[in-house]
Design an enzyme around this catalytic site. Structure first.
Site, PDB file in Angstrom:
ATOM      1  N   ASP A 112      33.310  38.808  42.593  1.00 45.43           N
ATOM      2  CA  ASP A 112      34.682  38.601  43.050  1.00 45.43           C
ATOM      3  C   ASP A 112      34.874  37.126  43.380  1.00 45.43           C
ATOM      4  OD1 ASP A 112      37.247  40.134  44.213  1.00 45.43           O
ATOM      5  OD2 ASP A 112      36.725  38.492  45.561  1.00 45.43           O
ATOM      6  N   LEU A 113      35.963  36.531  42.873  1.00 49.21           N
ATOM      7  CA  LEU A 113      36.217  35.106  43.089  1.00 49.21           C
ATOM      8  C   LEU A 113      36.909  34.905  44.429  1.00 49.21           C
ATOM      9  CD1 LEU A 113      37.517  34.105  39.541  1.00 49.21           C
ATOM     10  CD2 LEU A 113      35.175  34.314  40.357  1.00 49.21           C
ATOM     11  N   ASP A 131      40.815  39.172  39.896  1.00 51.84           N
ATOM     12  CA  ASP A 131      39.715  38.196  39.822  1.00 51.84           C
ATOM     13  C   ASP A 131      38.368  38.877  40.036  1.00 51.84           C
ATOM     14  OD1 ASP A 131      40.150  38.869  42.428  1.00 51.84           O
ATOM     15  OD2 ASP A 131      39.896  36.852  43.243  1.00 51.84           O
TER      16      ASP A 131
END
Length: 785
Positions: free
Chosen positions: A366-367, A409
């Site tokens: 996960d960004l 994302d």
């Protein structure tokens, strides 16, 4: 070119056409004057049509520009042919004008140019290829020639009424027009509604030109044609309408090619009707009739065209099936596997692990702070970053591993075949983010939160859904820690987080210290990598305390009235050395050093103060502020908001508080009392970024909210993706049913705004409506308006 100017030009063209028609019908000035008006008038209308086609080419792009260039060439050729005709008739006094002549060469090039234009014109739905369109036109035209030969032309050819060359030119007019008309009808049937008016006008113009051509050949064959005949009105109207089509194309939205389903619609079998009729007549007629003139060659060409068409259809159907199957399991932006394909492969891997005695692992990525990139640099930059991230992930794993984008994302990697050390793959994924991403000239250094869950071969109890939930918990642990390490799931990790359920995921909230986004722009940070974080925090605190931060306002537009419905406050930091900094460049410092409350209070009071200033000038503009995750769970937030409103004497209904959807999903029990306190004050509460990742619809009913802000990733494709449009419309309808207003974020173009308006969306914001501006600039805009 504006719509008003286009309508003015069309109006002038209609007036000229009416004057031309009345002049010819009334016969003003006698035969010689009528002949001159007719010849020169047609030259003028042809030049007008060519000019309008050039305007369409100038404003078009890609294939649309080439298409209108071809139409302009055809119309220019027709105008040259008419000029030659006028020279024969008016200057040389030759009546009747010789047939065939050089004028016919100019006239016959128009069907060629129009055909090329129609084939190249982008029409959105492109299930059939341009080759197939040309073949369909040839099949229909050739069949109609066979019918014409049997009924009329063969008898004329036998008695020697016309020579071979004259016969070929005579046939070229109706056959060419039939071919072009067939292509126009087939293209029109495949067209999207956005291009329908342009093609309808072009088709109407071609029909009129074709009818006039056929009547001309008939009259020439009987020596009855004279300039000023009624058929000239057909050419005049056709030329005008073709010109109008070129003008209209400049305001209609350009269609993007998409794949549509195949079906047994009439357009697929329509070309075979005239072929069947021609074949029936050929069997009915005697052999000598069918062996005369060019019929054998035309018949052989028709058979070949039908065979080639069938080959093209089969080939295209195969390609379509492959494309549709691939699109169903691929993410359209990155080309990675989507959630459907990932879950399918995960289920298969878990089912096979016991029999093959091999472990299975999931790496969940996960960004952090991805939303800040969208807010600061724009959604195009965010999309570009997602593509670069997908490329890095593919380079960090093995060819047998499955890399997928689950949504937003969030990425997932399935490691199965021979995964003796899945941790090594997870660490290679983490190392892929060590180098900054170059996006539009800006170096972005973004950090991921990575969770790893391993299912040993001997474990026969854990399901694929549970394994995915374990990876989710591990990723949540990494996000909470904010240490940049890969976190592997262990039994002692807290299981209270909702995790994954039926493919819908409740995202973890981000704790202080868990979000880091370093933007290296023009060497600003890169030239000073030794700057301690504490120094930056102290500089930022001083800037907040001394009021050196500024707040810009993103306009929100009412889609029904088109008026300003509000403004969203966005903070900026005018750094003395590095220039104006956007949130993505300093919010990590805010979170890591406990400045969230201080910054929230600054933005709150600034926004309220600006709203009071606008009100004193006669403009009541609602304002919206965003709050951090920890602020949403702070029970003192309603008190602080109430105090700020009372201090500036501003009505609470003027203020809206935006709260990101994933923050609501993470701790709904802690968030609900805070939201209820805000609503009791009269402050509006909105769910921000709704649909950005995975949507939890019960939130709309369970929590005390007033509005839903639809994320850009949800609404961006609605102008060309029926599925996305249906989902968006359903959410809007559901929100309205629950008494909530809807606001669309990140609207980039007119087509998206139009669709949203038709769905009943209340308001929208984005670069299409205006970029964030300072308070004084917004006031100037209000004053000018």
């Amino acid at each position: 070119m504006t719509v008003r100017r286009i309508l003015s030009i069309i109006g002038l063209g209609v007036i000229a056409g009416v004057v031309f028609t009345v002049w010819l019908l009334a016969g003003w000035g006698g035969d010689s004057v009528v002949r001159a008006v007719d010849d020169l008038g047609l030259v003028g209308f042809a030049v007008f049509g060519a000019g309008c086609a050039m305007v369409g080419a100038w404003h078009g792009r890609g294939r649309q520009r080439v298409s209108w260039v071809a139409m302009a060439v055809g119309l220019t050729s027709w105008s040259i042919g008419e000029t030659i005709w006028s020279y024969y008739e008016l200057w040389q006094g030759r009546s009747p004008v010789p047939f065939p002549s050089l004028a016919d060469a100019g006239f016959l090039l128009l069907p060629v140019g129009a055909g090329v234009a129609l084939v190249l014109l982008p029409t959105g739905h492109t299930a059939a290829s341009r080759t197939r369109l040309v073949l369909d036109g040839f099949i229909v035209g050739g069949s109609m020639f066979v019918l014409s030969w049997v009924s009329v032309l063969e008898d004329i050819y036998r008695i020697g009424g016309i020579g071979p060359f004259e016969l070929a030119v005579s046939i070229a007019y109706p056959v060419g027009d039939i071919v072009i008309l067939t292509i126009a009808i087939l293209v029109l049937s495949r067209d999207r509604a956005a291009q329908r008016l342009t093609l309808a006008l072009a088709t109407a113009g071609i029909v009129l030109m074709g009818l006039a051509d056929s009547a001309y050949v008939y009259l020439i064959a009987h020596d009855d044609y004279v300039s000023g005949d009624l058929i000239d009105l057909g050419w005049m109207a056709g030329l005008l309408i073709l010109g109008f089509a070129g003008l209209v194309s400049t305001w209609e939205p350009h269609a993007d090619p998409i794949i549509t389903r195949t079906s047994l619609r009439p357009r697929n079998w329509l070309p075979y009707i005239p072929v069947s009729v021609a074949a029936g007549i050929a069997l009915w007629q005697s052999a000598p009739y069918m062996r005369s003139g060019p019929v054998p060659a035309v018949a052989a060409a028709l058979v070949l065209a039908v065979l080639v068409r069938q080959f093209v259809v089969v080939r295209e159907d195969r390609r379509l099936l492959v494309t549709v199957a691939e699109q169903a399991v691929r993410d359209p932006l990155t080309g990675l596997a989507n959630r459907v394909l990932f879950l399918d492969r995960l289920d298969r891997a878990v089912a096979l692990r016991a029999r093959l005695t091999r472990p299975v692992a999931i790496v969940l990525v996960d960004l952090d702070d991805f939303k800040l990139i969208n807010d600061s640099l724009g959604h195009a930059a965010g999309d570009a970053l997602l593509v670069r991230v997908s490329e890095r992930l593919l380079g960090a794993v093995r060819s047998v591993d499955t890399v997928s984008r689950l949504g937003g994302d969030e990425f997932a990697i399935l490691v199965e075949e021979g995964c003796g050390h899945p941790g090594l793959i997870a660490h290679r994924v983490a190392e892929a983010f060590d180098t900054a991403f170059r996006i539009d000239g800006t170096d972005l250094r973004i950090r991921p939160s990575i969770g790893l869950a391993v299912l040993p071969a001997e474990d026969t109890d854990t399901s694929s859904e549970r394994l995915l939930k374990q990876a989710d918990i591990a990723m949540y642990s990494a996000k909470r820690a904010g240490d940049g390490r890969v976190h592997t799931f262990t039994a002692d990790m807290p299981l209270a987080q909702p995790g994954l359920h039926l493919g819908l995921r409740s995202r973890a909230s981000r704790s202080p210290g868990s979000d880091r986004l370093v933007v290296l722009d023009a060497g600003s940070i890169a030239t000073d990598p030794e700057t301690p974080a504490a120094l930056r925090a102290r500089q930022l605190r001083d800037a907040i305390d001394q009021g050196r931060l500024v707040v810009h306002y993103q306009p929100t537009i009412d889609l029904r009235s088109g008026h300003l419905a509000g403004a969203e406050a966005l903070v900026r930091w005018p750094h003395p050395q590095r220039g104006l900094l956007y949130p993505a460049e300093f919010l990590d410092v805010v979170r890591d050093h406990g400045l969230t409350t201080l910054l929230t209070q600054f933005v709150l009071e600034t926004a309220i103060s600006d709203a009071v200033t606008w009100k004193s000038r006669g403009y009541s503009v609602p304002v919206t502020i965003n709050v951090f995750a920890n602020e949403v769970r702070d029970v003192t937030l309603p008190t602080r908001v109430s105090r700020a409103l009372a201090q500036h004497d501003l009505a609470a209904s003027t203020l809206t508080v935006d709260i990101t959807e994933k923050h609501l999903q993470a701790d709904p029990d802690l968030v609900a009392p805070v939201l209820q306190g805000l609503r009791e004050l009269g402050v509006r509460v909105a769910i921000d970024d709704f649909g950005a990742e995975t949507t939890h619809l019960p939130l709309l009913e369970e929590l005390p909210i007033d509005a839903v802000k639809l994320d850009r990733t949800l609404i961006a494709p609605i102008a060309h993706d029926p599925q996305a449009a249906a989902i968006t419309r359903s959410i809007i309808d559901l929100a309205h049913t629950l008494g909530l207003s809807t606001v669309a974020e990140g609207v980039e173009d007119a087509a998206t705004a139009t669709v949203l308006s038709s769905y009943g969306c209340d308001a929208a914001q984005g670069h299409y409506f205006g970029t964030p501006v300072a308070s004084s600039q917004l006031l100037d805009k209000l004053t000018r308006t």
